[in-house]
Design an enzyme around this catalytic site. Sequence first.
Site, PDB file in Angstrom:
ATOM      1  N   ARG A  47       0.833  -1.218   0.000  1.00 37.60           N
ATOM      2  CA  ARG A  47       0.000   0.000   0.000  1.00 37.60           C
ATOM      3  C   ARG A  47       0.859   1.255   0.000  1.00 37.60           C
ATOM      4  NH1 ARG A  47      -3.662   2.275   5.030  1.00 37.60           N
ATOM      5  NH2 ARG A  47      -5.245   3.408   3.827  1.00 37.60           N
ATOM      6  N   SER A  81      -6.981   6.802   0.077  1.00 34.56           N
ATOM      7  CA  SER A  81      -6.669   5.378   0.104  1.00 34.56           C
ATOM      8  C   SER A  81      -7.581   4.772   1.154  1.00 34.56           C
ATOM      9  CB  SER A  81      -5.195   5.165   0.471  1.00 34.56           C
ATOM     10  OG  SER A  81      -4.910   3.789   0.589  1.00 34.56           O
ATOM     11  N   SER A  82      -8.520   3.938   0.716  1.00 32.86           N
ATOM     12  CA  SER A  82      -9.531   3.403   1.628  1.00 32.86           C
ATOM     13  C   SER A  82      -8.899   2.498   2.681  1.00 32.86           C
ATOM     14  CB  SER A  82     -10.575   2.607   0.846  1.00 32.86           C
ATOM     15  OG  SER A  82     -11.250   3.429  -0.074  1.00 32.86           O
ATOM     16  N   MET A  83      -9.646   2.277   3.761  1.00 35.52           N
ATOM     17  CA  MET A  83      -9.203   1.328   4.773  1.00 35.52           C
ATOM     18  C   MET A  83      -8.888  -0.007   4.123  1.00 35.52           C
ATOM     19  SD  MET A  83     -11.969   1.979   7.833  1.00 35.52           S
ATOM     20  CE  MET A  83     -11.267   0.661   8.854  1.00 35.52           C
ATOM     21  N   PRO A  84      -7.755  -0.616   4.426  1.00 34.16           N
ATOM     22  CA  PRO A  84      -7.459  -1.926   3.846  1.00 34.16           C
ATOM     23  C   PRO A  84      -8.559  -2.957   4.080  1.00 34.16           C
ATOM     24  CG  PRO A  84      -5.470  -1.004   4.787  1.00 34.16           C
ATOM     25  CD  PRO A  84      -6.586  -0.067   5.147  1.00 34.16           C
TER      26      PRO A  84
END
Length: 391
Positions: free
Chosen positions: A36, A99-102
């Site tokens: 990420r 960047s969305s939550m994993p």
Amino acid sequence: MTTVHVRPGRGRLRALLLDTGVMSPEWSGAFDAVDRAAFLPGRVWPFDPDTGRFTVADRVTDPEDWYRRADSNVPLTTQWDDEAARVDDAPGTVSTSSSSMPSVVFSMLGDLAVRPGMSVLEVGTGTGWSSALLAYRLGDEAVTTIEVDPLLTEQARHRLDAVGLHPTVVTGDGLLGYPPRALYDRVVVTCGLRRIPYAWVEQTRPRGLILTPWGTDYSPQDASVRLTVAEDGGSASGPFLRPVQFMKARSQRLAWPRHDAYVTDWPGDIASTTTLTADDLAGVAFGGVDFVLGLLVPDCAHTVDTEDGRGVAWFYGLGDRSWAVVRWAGGASAEVYQSGPRRLWDEVEAAWHWWDGQGRPDVDRFGMTVDADGQRVWLDSPENPLPPHVQ
């Protein structure tokens, strides 16, 4: 492929995703190979729930903190106000890419039920991390990703190239799909929608899936909906899965009503009381209340500020200048004031009682059908549409 940094936080994140079942084992190889951090800009803005504010993490001035944020299960704002870069640390007015939550990323990948050999259209490239995960697992040729912002597209393509992945990356309006590479087995969307384009149905194979966040202007809350395209290719239908919240598609963002443009005749032309409490209206965060009220009270935006049973809720009609306000002072009933051609609070109260009478169904009891005539929401099955005024 990606150079994987040896960082304890990344190992903990991997374990969290696997242990909670959010990331299935078939995606663990992609997680390991596609870092990420390789898809984040040098300055990101995590949200601090304790203070209710955004903070900044800078890779140059504090790399340890920056990597700690990159390896955490938190969303990271990467762009403000539709600009790809900022010259200071302060957050902007509207966060416009992230960047969305994993955990959200991998739950959506799981919901997509994609397998090698399938083709995918991703709407909303963003940082490019999700595109990279898909391309690593399925192969470059199988993945098309489209982004409306040309600067974000350029940055994502550069990051993908840097880790040796080369899906088709397109600048364009993802709401139109991308016909040159259709038909797709899967369409996955990384922005919140208020209207689902029929073009996606037309560009997906029969029995293919469309996975997208969707909601109403009543609140910023979305719910992910998974639609299966019919055998004849003319419609798509399926259930809502769970509450989520995504940045909205740029052409479908709510232009928030100006309070002073609405409330010009205080205290309005009708006053009453209600026994519904602040907790009745707000419910549990990301529960079914806001979602259902948004379905049953169309073209309405609202805001609530309550604590310990006291506070206020405002409602604004988006098609006219109707407004309503409820004020809770801790008593057995609350004051209500309304004005305009719509009685917005009456609509909200009736919708709440409908929801209560149905057993307070949560998001996952609802579903949607999309065809050439538009979109329709139903409860439990397509044969049980919501009351007519909802549509």
